[in-house]
Design an enzyme around this catalytic site. Structure first.
Site, PDB file in Angstrom:
ATOM      1  N   CYS A  60      -8.952  10.946  52.996  1.00  0.00           N
ATOM      2  CA  CYS A  60      -9.677  10.344  54.131  1.00  0.00           C
ATOM      3  C   CYS A  60      -8.851  10.435  55.409  1.00  0.00           C
ATOM      4  O   CYS A  60      -9.347  10.135  56.498  1.00  0.00           O
ATOM      5  CB  CYS A  60     -10.047   8.900  53.818  1.00  0.00           C
TER       6      CYS A  60
ATOM      7  N   LYS B  67     -10.242  12.909  58.162  1.00  0.00           N
ATOM      8  CA  LYS B  67     -11.482  12.605  58.875  1.00  0.00           C
ATOM      9  C   LYS B  67     -11.353  12.953  60.361  1.00  0.00           C
ATOM     10  O   LYS B  67     -10.252  12.888  60.918  1.00  0.00           O
ATOM     11  CB  LYS B  67     -11.703  11.093  58.759  1.00  0.00           C
TER      12      LYS B  67
ATOM     13  N   ASP C 212     -23.831   1.875  59.515  1.00  0.00           N
ATOM     14  CA  ASP C 212     -23.187   1.112  58.441  1.00  0.00           C
ATOM     15  C   ASP C 212     -22.546   2.095  57.467  1.00  0.00           C
ATOM     16  O   ASP C 212     -22.496   3.297  57.739  1.00  0.00           O
ATOM     17  CB  ASP C 212     -24.217   0.202  57.754  1.00  0.00           C
ATOM     18  N   ASP C 213     -22.058   1.586  56.331  1.00  0.00           N
ATOM     19  CA  ASP C 213     -21.407   2.483  55.375  1.00  0.00           C
ATOM     20  C   ASP C 213     -22.404   3.450  54.744  1.00  0.00           C
ATOM     21  O   ASP C 213     -22.050   4.544  54.329  1.00  0.00           O
ATOM     22  CB  ASP C 213     -20.723   1.660  54.281  1.00  0.00           C
TER      23      ASP C 213
ATOM     24  N   ASP D 196     -20.089  11.591  51.524  1.00  0.00           N
ATOM     25  CA  ASP D 196     -18.665  11.477  51.808  1.00  0.00           C
ATOM     26  C   ASP D 196     -17.966  12.649  51.148  1.00  0.00           C
ATOM     27  O   ASP D 196     -18.281  12.979  50.003  1.00  0.00           O
ATOM     28  CB  ASP D 196     -18.148  10.155  51.198  1.00  0.00           C
TER      29      ASP D 196
ATOM     30  N   ASP E 167     -19.280   3.496  49.448  1.00  0.00           N
ATOM     31  CA  ASP E 167     -20.182   3.174  50.568  1.00  0.00           C
ATOM     32  C   ASP E 167     -21.421   2.427  50.067  1.00  0.00           C
ATOM     33  O   ASP E 167     -21.943   1.545  50.734  1.00  0.00           O
ATOM     34  CB  ASP E 167     -20.634   4.462  51.272  1.00  0.00           C
TER      35      ASP E 167
ATOM     36  N   GLY F 216     -26.412  19.607  43.815  1.00  0.00           N
ATOM     37  CA  GLY F 216     -25.327  19.774  44.773  1.00  0.00           C
ATOM     38  C   GLY F 216     -25.275  21.181  45.298  1.00  0.00           C
ATOM     39  O   GLY F 216     -26.206  21.986  45.107  1.00  0.00           O
TER      40      GLY F 216
ATOM     41  N   ASP G  10     -16.206  -0.958  53.368  1.00  0.00           N
ATOM     42  CA  ASP G  10     -15.033  -0.433  52.663  1.00  0.00           C
ATOM     43  C   ASP G  10     -14.083   0.172  53.691  1.00  0.00           C
ATOM     44  O   ASP G  10     -14.499   0.742  54.695  1.00  0.00           O
ATOM     45  CB  ASP G  10     -15.409   0.550  51.549  1.00  0.00           C
TER      46      ASP G  10
END
Ligand SMILES: Cc1cc2nc3c(=O)[nH]c(=O)nc-3n(C[C@H](O)[C@H](O)[C@H](O)COP(=O)(O)OP(=O)(O)OC[C@H]3O[C@@H](n4cnc5c(N)ncnc54)[C@H](O)[C@@H]3O)c2cc1C
Length: 757
Positions: free
Chosen positions: A406, A409, A438-439, A456, A479, A529, A617
């Protein structure tokens, strides 16, 4: 530029005296197109040559330890802590507990030896086994502390079982060991062996010298005695005799480790793997066995570190040759070798071709030889430079200028400016969208129930795809947990480097197996995916979750007076940044992995059960950034108490050394909305506020009178501790986030708390 996957895999099991050489050579001259994987049972290796000196207090403990996390990281090797359960020689894979098999094109096994088992049936706590050596000192210290706690003793009887070179050195180290801890205690020493001679392998003059020294110290030597039971007061022998003793140190002769039994490879009568003179097992596959683990069929040598060390360069050469299809060279064991036994008093007994001495200069020589050996494995700075300079390295180990996880980012201000510029169409189906970020988003499809959705993904941050896969799943699902949603389905978003399709398959399988393990545990599944080739490994998920009857827990729902609870310690960004520079120490690895792999599911459920309405989070923007998002959405302010913020082990030391994630400077943009007293800026927890968290904890706003209850429910649920770290205040002008060292109870608190009702 696109990275390519290595074409072949070299795997080492156990990193000891021989394999440490391979890892070191890898840093200087890695084999092109080959990935090196090291499988270990501990994050550190110990150098037995320095154990007696450490016991006697002549070295600090760190001097006898090789930090495998730093060694592997500096060398561009990947290190996996796992339990080997077998081999699939057909498929050329190492089978390991709880994770996918590890493929190999060449494999070397060097897991040392262990003492024959002590007899069971007595009091097992009376015995301290010399192996695993990594934990020997802790186990010994703990047992000795117990013995002295239970009664105010003024004497102790210590027996060493095993009168080989190791047992002798441990015996000689004991007086100095007890002198440092319990100087007034009278030490009675016993040396026991089932054989009738001491110091097997030592010549007659040296044995005489050893016996003289034992006699001088009053050590009771009991040879030809087979121990059958120990109960913490006496040791009992097969001949019916016994001897009084409180503590037994078990250094009996070497036998094959249990892990060798199930490998299906030919062994000698003691269970060690049989090899030919090239160190390759006689099974004929590309499998080598070295150090104590291997027995060269035609030239059997004692199990000694000297041989293990000397095999290093031959093994290195032969692994290269094996991988390139060349013929192998032979290891010629030397007939005899210089023996140096530490006597724990800055002297050593030296034995060389029939000559024997016991003197201070012998210790100096031993200290010099051992020190020079360890220096090669304890200086990582040069290694890191070498690793970066020597190309080509495996793709995931090339020098990474930017942080991953992370920490990779894009800065928060970049994102918000872009969102401001975009004209995003409104939709009646969006219940929580970008107008109240929001998340996760909440969408109600036409005619359906609300669905919670998020995406994410991140660049791989460790050379362990299985672990990265697990963390990617937990991180993406987090999230949903933050909104109180239960994950139902995941769609993978993966990038893998170009390479041999077989290697691509192995990599993707490892990544997704790790993720599936976590999805299964949270009750979700993989439904689709998209995977593409790209410059480096990235993995993430689009996640869909259901919502129950109660409304989602949103960032905008803080209430003045709420206490802020943080469910995981901070520091993953700093530790991962340190890992990229080979500065992450072995002793910090367990803490890091436990934060990365702890799911936020149960903490979120506990919060919902207690009627919490606001949580988020903590990930890439750090604690300060994510808290400010909540405050801004709620139109309120808050105070954070820096002295209460939990940090991962190692974080403080690294912050003092100036290590930080590459995203931290961008995260400090949050300072524009913060009030920071000057004197707090020197606290390590201040720097940690801007540290991007990978798989970070939840920040939960709990009604002030329920926060203690929430925190104590963590212990009952077997979760790592949560901490109250701050409090939500009123809205209004001025900085939204104020920092204080600790909580100060103010007169207006009741009013603030009362705002909830
Ligand atoms: C007190 C003592 C002092 C000694 N002093 C000397 C000396 O002065 N000179 C000398 O020549 N010899 C000495 N020896 C012997 C020497 O320690 C061994 O011969 C030497 O350690 C063998 O090296 P190795 O690489 O085979 O194994 P090790 O150095 O023991 O390395 C094996 C590694 O494998 C790891 N491992 C074990 N099981 C697994 C598994 N299932 N999966 C993954 N990893 C695993 C272990 O944790 C370890 O790190 C001494 C022994 C003792 C007990």
């Amino acid at each position: 530029m696109h990275e390519t996957l290595p074409k072949k895999d070299l795997v080492l099991i156990g990193i000891g005296h021989t394999h440490a050489h391979i890892v070191r050579m890898w840093k200087m001259n890695p084999i092109p197109d080959v990935r090196l994987t090291c499988v270990t049972n501990f994050w550190k290796a110990t150098y037995s040559g320095m154990l007696p000196g450490t016991l006697a207090g002549l070295y600090p403990r760190e001097r006898m330890e090789i930090d495998l996390v730093r060694l592997a990281s500096a060398s561009g090797a990947r290190l996996i802590q796992a339990k080997v359960t077998g081999l699939d020689r057909q498929r050329q894979t190492v089978l390991v507990e709880g994770r996918p098999p590890i493929p190999y094109d060449a494999l070397s096994i060097g897991i040392g030896s262990r003492p024959v088992d002590p007899p069971t049936g007595g009091n097992d706590r009376a015995v301290v086994l010399i192996k695993p050596m990594q934990t020997f000192l802790d186990r010994l210290d703990e047992r000795v502390a117990e013995l002295f706690e239970s009664d105010g003793r003024d004497s102790i009887g210590v027996a060493v079982v095993g009168a080989g070179a190791g047992g002798l050195e441990v015996t000689f180290a004991m007086p100095a060991y007890f002198e440092r801890r319990h100087s007034r205690c009278r030490l009675r020493q016993i040396l026991i062996d089932r054989h009738t001679a001491i110091g097997r392998g030592l010549d007659a003059p040296t044995v005489r010298r050893v016996r003289r020294e034992l006699e001088r110290r009053g050590v009771e030597v009991m040879l030809g005695r087979d121990v059958v039971r120990m109960d913490g007061r006496r040791v009992y022998f097969s001949d019916g005799g016994d001897v009084e003793c409180d503590l037994v140190l078990w250094a009996a002769s070497a036998r094959a480790p249990d892990a060798l039994h199930g490998l299906g490879l030919p062994t000698d009568e003691a269970g060690f793997l049989l090899t030919d003179s090239t160190l390759r097992t006689i099974a004929g596959d590309a499998i080598f066995a070295v150090g104590d683990t291997g027995t060269i069929e035609a030239a059997r040598t004692p199990k000694a570190g000297v041989y293990a060390v000397r095999q290093g360069p031959i093994l290195w050469e032969n692994l290269r040759r094996q991988l390139s299809g060349e013929s192998l060279i032979s290891f010629q064991p030397q007939k005899g070798f210089l023996k140096l036994l530490s006597t724990g008093d800055r002297r050593a007994i030296l034995s060389w071709k029939g000559l024997s001495f016991h003197a201070r200069w012998c210790w100096k020589l031993k200290d010099y030889i051992d020190g020079r050996f360890m220096d090669m494995y304890q200086s990582f700075d040069g290694m890191a430079d070498g690793a970066m300079a020597s190309a080509p390295l495996p793709p995931t180990r090339r020098m990474k200028v930017r942080c991953t996880g992370c920490g990779g980012k894009v800065g928060g201000s970049v994102l918000s400016r872009v969102l401001d510029r975009l004209d995003i169409p409104p939709s009646e189906h969006v219940l929580v969208g970008l107008d109240q970020p929001d998340d996760a988003a909440v969408i109600r499809p036409p005619g359906g129930r609300p669905v919670v959705a998020t995406a994410d993904f991140f660049s791989s941050f460790l050379d362990d795809p299985y672990l990265v896969g697990r963390v990617a799943a937990l991180n993406s699902a987090s999230d949903l947990f933050a909104l109180g949603s239960k994950p139902v389905a995941a769609l993978a978003l993966a990038t893998i480097p170009v390479g041999d399709p077989r290697k691509q398959e192995d990599l993707l399988f490892e990544l997704l197996s790790g993720s599936l393990r976590e999805f299964r545990a949270m009750g979700a599944t993989l439904v689709g995916g998209h995977t593409i080739e790209g410059p480096s490994i990235t993995l993430g998920f689009a996640m869909l979750g259901g919502s129950d009857e109660s409304p989602p827990t949103l960032k905008s729902q803080l209430v003045t007076g709420d206490l802020l609870v943080l469910t995981k310690p901070l520091g993953t960004g700093i530790l991962l940044a340190a890992h990229m520079q080979a500065r992450l120490k072995a002793e910090w690895m367990d803490g890091l992995q436990s934060v990365l792999l702890t799911s936020n599911q149960r903490p979120a459920e506990l919060a919902r059960e207690m009627g919490v309405r606001g949580m988020t989070d903590v990930t890439g923007f750090g604690l300060a950034g994510h808290l400010l998002e909540m405050l801004s959405a709620s139109g309120l302010s808050a105070e954070l108490w820096l002295e209460t913020l939990p940090l991962l082990p190692g974080t403080e030391e690294l912050i003092r050394d100036g290590v930080e994630s590459t995203l931290a400077p961008a995260n400090r943009a949050a300072l524009a909305e913060m009030d920071v007293p000057m004197e707090l800026q020197r606290l390590p927890t201040y720097a940690a506020l801007f540290d991007p968290q990978t798989s970070g904890g939840l920040l939960v706003a709990v009604a002030a009178d329920r926060a203690d209850d929430y925190v104590s429910r963590f212990a009952a649920a077997g979760l790592p501790p949560a901490r109250v770290v701050g409090q939500v205040g009123r809205g209004g002008r001025g900085p939204r986030l104020k920092l204080a060292a600790r909580r100060v109870h103010r007169a207006d608190e009741a009013v603030a708390g009362g705002a909830r009702s």
